[in-house]
Write a protein that holds these residues in place. Structure first.
Motif, PDB file in Angstrom:
ATOM      1  N   GLU A 492      11.479 -63.291 -29.935  1.00  0.00           N
ATOM      2  CA  GLU A 492      11.837 -62.994 -31.333  1.00  0.00           C
ATOM      3  C   GLU A 492      10.557 -62.720 -32.123  1.00  0.00           C
ATOM      4  OE1 GLU A 492      14.179 -65.021 -35.130  1.00  0.00           O
ATOM      5  OE2 GLU A 492      14.048 -66.038 -33.185  1.00  0.00           O
ATOM      6  N   ILE A 493      10.575 -61.600 -32.817  1.00  0.00           N
ATOM      7  CA  ILE A 493       9.413 -61.219 -33.619  1.00  0.00           C
ATOM      8  C   ILE A 493       9.895 -60.998 -35.059  1.00  0.00           C
ATOM      9  CG2 ILE A 493       7.560 -59.530 -33.946  1.00  0.00           C
ATOM     10  CD1 ILE A 493       7.786 -58.886 -31.008  1.00  0.00           C
ATOM     11  N   GLY A 494       9.529 -61.845 -35.906  1.00  0.00           N
ATOM     12  CA  GLY A 494       9.955 -61.705 -37.314  1.00  0.00           C
ATOM     13  C   GLY A 494      11.418 -62.053 -37.497  1.00  0.00           C
ATOM     14  N   SER A 495      11.912 -61.713 -38.649  1.00  0.00           N
ATOM     15  CA  SER A 495      13.294 -62.032 -38.981  1.00  0.00           C
ATOM     16  C   SER A 495      14.204 -60.912 -38.527  1.00  0.00           C
ATOM     17  CB  SER A 495      13.423 -62.254 -40.514  1.00  0.00           C
ATOM     18  OG  SER A 495      14.776 -62.437 -40.850  1.00  0.00           O
ATOM     19  N   GLY A 496      15.107 -61.220 -37.608  1.00  0.00           N
ATOM     20  CA  GLY A 496      16.099 -60.246 -37.142  1.00  0.00           C
ATOM     21  C   GLY A 496      15.551 -59.243 -36.155  1.00  0.00           C
ATOM     22  N   LYS A 497      14.377 -59.410 -35.740  1.00  0.00           N
ATOM     23  CA  LYS A 497      13.802 -58.475 -34.774  1.00  0.00           C
ATOM     24  C   LYS A 497      13.358 -59.253 -33.543  1.00  0.00           C
ATOM     25  CE  LYS A 497      12.197 -55.205 -38.284  1.00  0.00           C
ATOM     26  NZ  LYS A 497      11.044 -54.455 -38.822  1.00  0.00           N
ATOM     27  N   GLY A 498      13.272 -58.494 -32.393  1.00  0.00           N
ATOM     28  CA  GLY A 498      12.851 -59.138 -31.152  1.00  0.00           C
ATOM     29  C   GLY A 498      12.203 -58.138 -30.188  1.00  0.00           C
ATOM     30  N   PHE A 499      11.663 -58.683 -29.105  1.00  0.00           N
ATOM     31  CA  PHE A 499      11.011 -57.858 -28.067  1.00  0.00           C
ATOM     32  C   PHE A 499      11.641 -58.184 -26.711  1.00  0.00           C
ATOM     33  CE2 PHE A 499       7.787 -57.564 -24.724  1.00  0.00           C
ATOM     34  CZ  PHE A 499       7.500 -56.213 -24.796  1.00  0.00           C
ATOM     35  N   GLY A 500      12.115 -57.143 -25.950  1.00  0.00           N
ATOM     36  CA  GLY A 500      12.763 -57.351 -24.652  1.00  0.00           C
ATOM     37  C   GLY A 500      12.040 -56.596 -23.532  1.00  0.00           C
ATOM     38  N   ILE A 501      12.149 -57.117 -22.302  1.00  0.00           N
ATOM     39  CA  ILE A 501      11.540 -56.493 -21.110  1.00  0.00           C
ATOM     40  C   ILE A 501      12.492 -56.641 -19.936  1.00  0.00           C
ATOM     41  CG2 ILE A 501      10.297 -58.636 -20.535  1.00  0.00           C
ATOM     42  CD1 ILE A 501       8.140 -56.926 -19.285  1.00  0.00           C
ATOM     43  N   THR A 502      12.660 -55.568 -19.165  1.00  0.00           N
ATOM     44  CA  THR A 502      13.490 -55.605 -17.950  1.00  0.00           C
ATOM     45  C   THR A 502      13.124 -54.396 -17.095  1.00  0.00           C
ATOM     46  OG1 THR A 502      15.753 -55.746 -17.112  1.00  0.00           O
ATOM     47  CG2 THR A 502      15.379 -54.278 -18.967  1.00  0.00           C
ATOM     48  N   GLY A 503      13.820 -54.220 -15.960  1.00  0.00           N
ATOM     49  CA  GLY A 503      13.480 -53.126 -15.049  1.00  0.00           C
ATOM     50  C   GLY A 503      13.927 -51.781 -15.562  1.00  0.00           C
ATOM     51  N   GLY A 504      15.223 -51.638 -15.903  1.00  0.00           N
ATOM     52  CA  GLY A 504      15.733 -50.362 -16.383  1.00  0.00           C
ATOM     53  C   GLY A 504      16.260 -50.498 -17.786  1.00  0.00           C
ATOM     54  N   ILE A 505      16.376 -49.393 -18.451  1.00  0.00           N
ATOM     55  CA  ILE A 505      16.835 -49.439 -19.842  1.00  0.00           C
ATOM     56  C   ILE A 505      18.248 -49.976 -19.942  1.00  0.00           C
ATOM     57  CG2 ILE A 505      17.717 -47.072 -19.862  1.00  0.00           C
ATOM     58  CD1 ILE A 505      16.609 -46.847 -22.721  1.00  0.00           C
ATOM     59  N   ILE A 548      24.352 -49.752 -15.051  1.00  0.00           N
ATOM     60  CA  ILE A 548      24.125 -50.281 -16.399  1.00  0.00           C
ATOM     61  C   ILE A 548      23.461 -51.637 -16.346  1.00  0.00           C
ATOM     62  CG2 ILE A 548      25.305 -51.042 -18.521  1.00  0.00           C
ATOM     63  CD1 ILE A 548      27.358 -48.902 -18.061  1.00  0.00           C
ATOM     64  N   PHE A 549      23.719 -52.382 -15.251  1.00  0.00           N
ATOM     65  CA  PHE A 549      23.178 -53.732 -15.129  1.00  0.00           C
ATOM     66  C   PHE A 549      21.909 -53.769 -14.285  1.00  0.00           C
ATOM     67  CE2 PHE A 549      27.647 -53.984 -15.947  1.00  0.00           C
ATOM     68  CZ  PHE A 549      27.743 -54.914 -16.968  1.00  0.00           C
ATOM     69  N   ASP A 550      21.273 -52.585 -14.086  1.00  0.00           N
ATOM     70  CA  ASP A 550      20.057 -52.517 -13.273  1.00  0.00           C
ATOM     71  C   ASP A 550      18.912 -53.135 -14.046  1.00  0.00           C
ATOM     72  OD1 ASP A 550      18.056 -51.979 -11.538  1.00  0.00           O
ATOM     73  OD2 ASP A 550      18.066 -49.802 -11.834  1.00  0.00           O
ATOM     74  N   GLY A 551      18.417 -54.226 -13.521  1.00  0.00           N
ATOM     75  CA  GLY A 551      17.280 -54.870 -14.165  1.00  0.00           C
ATOM     76  C   GLY A 551      16.079 -54.965 -13.260  1.00  0.00           C
ATOM     77  N   LEU A 552      15.989 -54.135 -12.187  1.00  0.00           N
ATOM     78  CA  LEU A 552      14.897 -54.201 -11.221  1.00  0.00           C
ATOM     79  C   LEU A 552      13.736 -53.337 -11.669  1.00  0.00           C
ATOM     80  CD1 LEU A 552      16.881 -53.977  -7.862  1.00  0.00           C
ATOM     81  CD2 LEU A 552      15.892 -56.020  -8.928  1.00  0.00           C
ATOM     82  N   ASN A 553      12.545 -53.892 -11.533  1.00  0.00           N
ATOM     83  CA  ASN A 553      11.340 -53.098 -11.760  1.00  0.00           C
ATOM     84  C   ASN A 553      10.942 -52.304 -10.513  1.00  0.00           C
ATOM     85  OD1 ASN A 553      11.104 -55.706 -13.558  1.00  0.00           O
ATOM     86  ND2 ASN A 553       9.903 -54.102 -14.576  1.00  0.00           N
ATOM     87  N   VAL A 554      11.053 -52.901  -9.337  1.00  0.00           N
ATOM     88  CA  VAL A 554      10.738 -52.252  -8.055  1.00  0.00           C
ATOM     89  C   VAL A 554      11.942 -52.410  -7.148  1.00  0.00           C
ATOM     90  CG1 VAL A 554       9.246 -52.214  -6.044  1.00  0.00           C
ATOM     91  CG2 VAL A 554       8.267 -52.707  -8.295  1.00  0.00           C
ATOM     92  N   ASP A 555      12.520 -51.299  -6.717  1.00  0.00           N
ATOM     93  CA  ASP A 555      13.689 -51.315  -5.830  1.00  0.00           C
ATOM     94  C   ASP A 555      13.326 -50.590  -4.531  1.00  0.00           C
ATOM     95  OD1 ASP A 555      16.095 -51.539  -4.649  1.00  0.00           O
ATOM     96  OD2 ASP A 555      17.196 -50.294  -6.085  1.00  0.00           O
ATOM     97  N   LEU A 556      12.584 -51.258  -3.641  1.00  0.00           N
ATOM     98  CA  LEU A 556      12.174 -50.699  -2.342  1.00  0.00           C
ATOM     99  C   LEU A 556      12.632 -51.613  -1.215  1.00  0.00           C
ATOM    100  CD1 LEU A 556       8.539 -49.478  -3.197  1.00  0.00           C
ATOM    101  CD2 LEU A 556      10.613 -48.096  -2.945  1.00  0.00           C
ATOM    102  N   GLY A 557      13.817 -52.127  -1.357  1.00  0.00           N
ATOM    103  CA  GLY A 557      14.344 -53.021  -0.349  1.00  0.00           C
ATOM    104  C   GLY A 557      14.887 -52.286   0.863  1.00  0.00           C
TER     105      GLY A 557
END
Length: 744
Positions: A492-505, A548-557
């Protein structure tokens, strides 16, 4: 007076000194001239028994004692002659001795050197005989070589007989490497007059003015040596010694002399050599000698008949006299010469020899032919039924029942009679295909001749069983290591704002994901990431929206891994997932196919099994038609049996299968074929051919830049190693079926 006397004395002393010096120089010049005049004029090489040899050097005067030494590597004997020049025309002399291959004579600075190049070090001696110097080199004694009579370390010239007569010192017999008989005679001197003659199966060798010791006057029975030679008889007849070699069978001989050794080699003839000998010389009768002056021809014929044990019938018109001298010629050649000289001819029937003038014999045979023709025209016709056992009667009839004029003109007239050489003009033949019989009408003589010919042609065809094997062996190895990981989180950054990170949008939560329409509010205040805010609609993951639920940064399995390990790190604001997967597979397969077929000699046979694959194909009219493609295991072969019981095969061997690839609706065919012509022994297995395929591939998938980091790059890379081997072999085994097995 005193001064004059002193001057005179001084002058006298000077004159004396000058005279003495002049005499000295004259003597020295004479000695130098004499020394320079000594030359090597000739050199001679002689081979001796036991692989020894001698070298004789002829000088213009008595030579000095040479300085000699030997070398072991390379093996050499060196002789230096001081004050000797060479007058020889060449420097190098090639030698053919067992232990020496060349000799070199070099002259320089008033010195001559002789170098003998040996194959192996050997002892030697020198002997000075006036103006000649003799060098004796001892032989290398080994198994199979005759031993020298020369004592080791010293040279002794062979002593001549006291009477000066030449002698045969030794008689030996041995068997050669190719079965020939070797008679070796040791002579006391190489200067012996020899005469060799072959009389029938005997070889007589005469040594003139040569003595034979009493212990060598004997007969040797050498039958047990398994050579053409049966006995060797040595005996003395006056001043001549005769060696008689008795042989058997077909043979050829060679007699030669090497210095003091005389060799007689009697070699058996092979079938090819005998045929070649007969082709070169047509007369092979036993040899005889005839020497007559003005003798009657009938008497000569009688002599030849007595010599050959033949019965002689001579025409009354055989007459005249002849003078002839034939020495050691075959009897059939002697008879041919006598007949040609008198215009005669002969006919041999059994053991009866008939002789008459050539014109008379020709006229008699012509009359006999005309008489036989008249008898054939008057002879009664006979009808016989000839049953054909193995061949096709129609094919056999067509083989014989074509006139020469029919072949050239193409006439289609009725072919009732067979070829003139088989049936007569009155003969006729009919084929009954139902019973496979030829109905023949002709004279009895022609029918018998036709039956004799059919008996040689109508024989069972030999059978051949052909077994083929196709072996396909394949191995494969695959190794794959991959990784999948992803990180999700938000702050959470400030009021009503935030920062997110994941593999895919698609993996971002609201409000960070622009693809979703969640109500306003921070999802981080809820139960945690991935939880839908109140009032929002939960979307269930399906095959259509899984990304839609892809949250992988590296998918080389690894796809369908054999094993995998997953680690997960959970905090209030962060998800970290890591999955390592690996796969290793190892396979081996062997497919063997063995088609087998039985067929006759020079008859094609085919055996196949498999399936036909149907597919639709458009026609020119626009409609579709069903067509078939073959996927067969097939053996097609035509064998030919050779006279030496081997088999020539014209064959095609195929193993085709349906591939997984389909092109425009048409299935692909994996083809494995061999088509060749081979010669194979009866019952032997031959590898006709083969194909070997090898594939080694390595694949690497990685994230650019990050995958190249040492050690850490393992988290951004997928490695795959694949090795494939495939080998195809074609085997063929023909077996000629024994006729006795068919009779059981």
């Amino acid at each position: 007076m005193t001064e004059v006397g002193n001057a005179a004395m001084t002058a006298g002393k000077n004159i004396t000194r000058i005279f003495a010096a002049l005499v000295f120089y004259l003597l020295a010049g004479t000695v130098a001239v004499q020394a320079q005049s000594l030359t090597l004029d000739d050199i001679d090489f002689t081979a001796l028994p036991g692989n020894a040899f001698e070298i004789e050097l002829d000088f213009s005067a008595t030579p000095p004692q040479p300085q000699a030494y030997t070398l072991d590597s390379p093996a050499r004997i060196v002789l230096d002659f001081a004050g000797v020049d060479s007058a020889l025309g060449q420097k190098k002399y090639p030698l053919s001795f067992e232990n020496a291959h060349s000799a070199v004579v070099m002259a320089s600075g008033g010195r001559t050197r002789l170098v003998i190049n040996l194959n192996k070090a050997a002892s030697y001696t020198t002997e000075l005989l006036g103006d000649r110097l003799r060098l004796h080199v001892a032989g290398n004694e080994h198994a199979g070589a005759p031993r020298s009579n020369v004592p080791s370390g010293a040279y002794a010239a062979p002593a001549a007989p006291a009477s000066g007569e030449r002698t045969i010192e030794h008689v030996d017999f041995s068997r050669g490497s190719v079965g020939e008989g070797l008679i070796k005679l040791s002579l006391s001197s190489p200067n012996v007059s020899v005469d060799v003659q072959q009389q029938g199966s005997r070889i007589e060798v005469s040594f003139f003015n040569t003595a034979l010791p009493a212990h060598l006057d004997r007969r040797l029975d050498v039958t047990d040596f398994a050579t053409p030679v049966r006995a060797v008889d040595a005996k003395r007849d006056g001043s001549t010694t005769r060696i008689t070699v008795e042989a058997a069978g077909e043979f050829d001989y060679l007699a030669y002399q090497a210095d003091q050794e005389y060799v007689i080699s009697v070699k058996p003839l092979t079938r090819e050599e005998l045929e070649e000998k007969k082709a070169r010389f047509a007369f092979m009768g036993e040899k005889l000698s005839l020497n007559f002056q003005d003798i009657e021809v009938r008497s000569v014929l009688q002599l030849i008949a007595d010599f050959t044990d033949l019965n002689l019938v001579a025409s009354d018109t055989v007459s005249g006299r002849i003078t002839l001298r034939l020495d050691n010629v075959p009897w059939d050649q002697a008879l041919d010469i006598v007949l040609k000289a008198k215009g005669l001819d002969k006919r041999l029937e059994g053991n009866v020899l008939m002789v008459a003038p050539a014109v008379e014999i020709a006229e008699r045979e012509r009359l006999q032919v005309e008489a036989n023709k008249q008898l054939e025209e008057l002879a009664p016709l006979v009808t016989e039924f000839i049953r054909i056992k193995y061949a096709d009667a129609k094919a056999l009839f067509d083989l014989f029942d074509v006139r020469e004029e029919d072949r050239t003109s193409g006439s289609s007239r009725d072919r009732r009679s067979a070829t003139k050489s088989i049936l007569s003009e009155r003969g006729a033949a009919i084929v009954d295909q139902r019973t496979n019989t030829i109905i023949l009408t002709d004279t009895q003589e022609k029918i018998d001749a036709f039956k004799n010919l059919v008996s040689k042609v109508d024989i069972p065809v030999r059978q051949v069983e052909i077994t083929a094997r196709i072996v396909v062996a394949s191995t494969d190895f695959r190794k794959e290591i991959g990784v999948r990981w992803g990180a999700q989180g938000g702050w959470e950054i400030g009021s009503g704002k935030g920062f997110g990170i994941t593999g895919g949008i698609e993996g971002l939560e609201d409000p960070h994901n622009p693809l979703t329409s969640f109500p306003s509010g921070n999802p981080l205040t809820g139960p945690g990431p991935g939880v839908i805010a109140p009032g929002a609609t939960q979307t269930t993951p399906t095959d259509d929206n899984i990304d839609i639920f892809d949250g992988l940064n590296v998918d080389l399995g690894v796809a369908n891994p054999a094993g995998k390990v997953t680690l997960e790190l959970l905090t209030k604001n962060l998800f970290l997932d890591l999955e390592l997967s690996a796969l290793e597979s190892d396979g081996y397969a062997e497919v063997a196919s063995q088609p087998k077929v039985l067929t006759g000699d020079k008859q094609e046979a085919t055996v196949s099994t498999g399936q036909q694959v149907a597919y639709q194909e458009a026609t020119s009219s626009g409609a579709t038609a069903v067509k078939f493609v073959d996927a067969l295991l097939e053996l097609r072969v035509t064998p030919q049996i050779t006279p030496d019981n081997r088999v020539i095969l014209d064959l095609k061997l195929a193993q085709n299968s349906i591939a997984a690839v389909v092109f425009n609706g048409v299935p692909a065919i994996d083809k494995t074929e061999v088509e060749t012509r081979a010669l194979v022994g009866d019952g032997q297995t031959l590898v006709l051919g083969g194909i070997f395929q090898y594939r080694d591939s390595k694949t690497e998938e990685k994230v650019p830049v990050l995958g190249d980091i040492p050690y850490l790059g393992r988290l951004f890379r997928n490695d795959t190693a694949n090795v494939e081997k495939r080998e195809i072999l074609f085997f063929i085994t023909p077996r000629i079926v024994d006729d006795q097995l068919l009779d059981r």
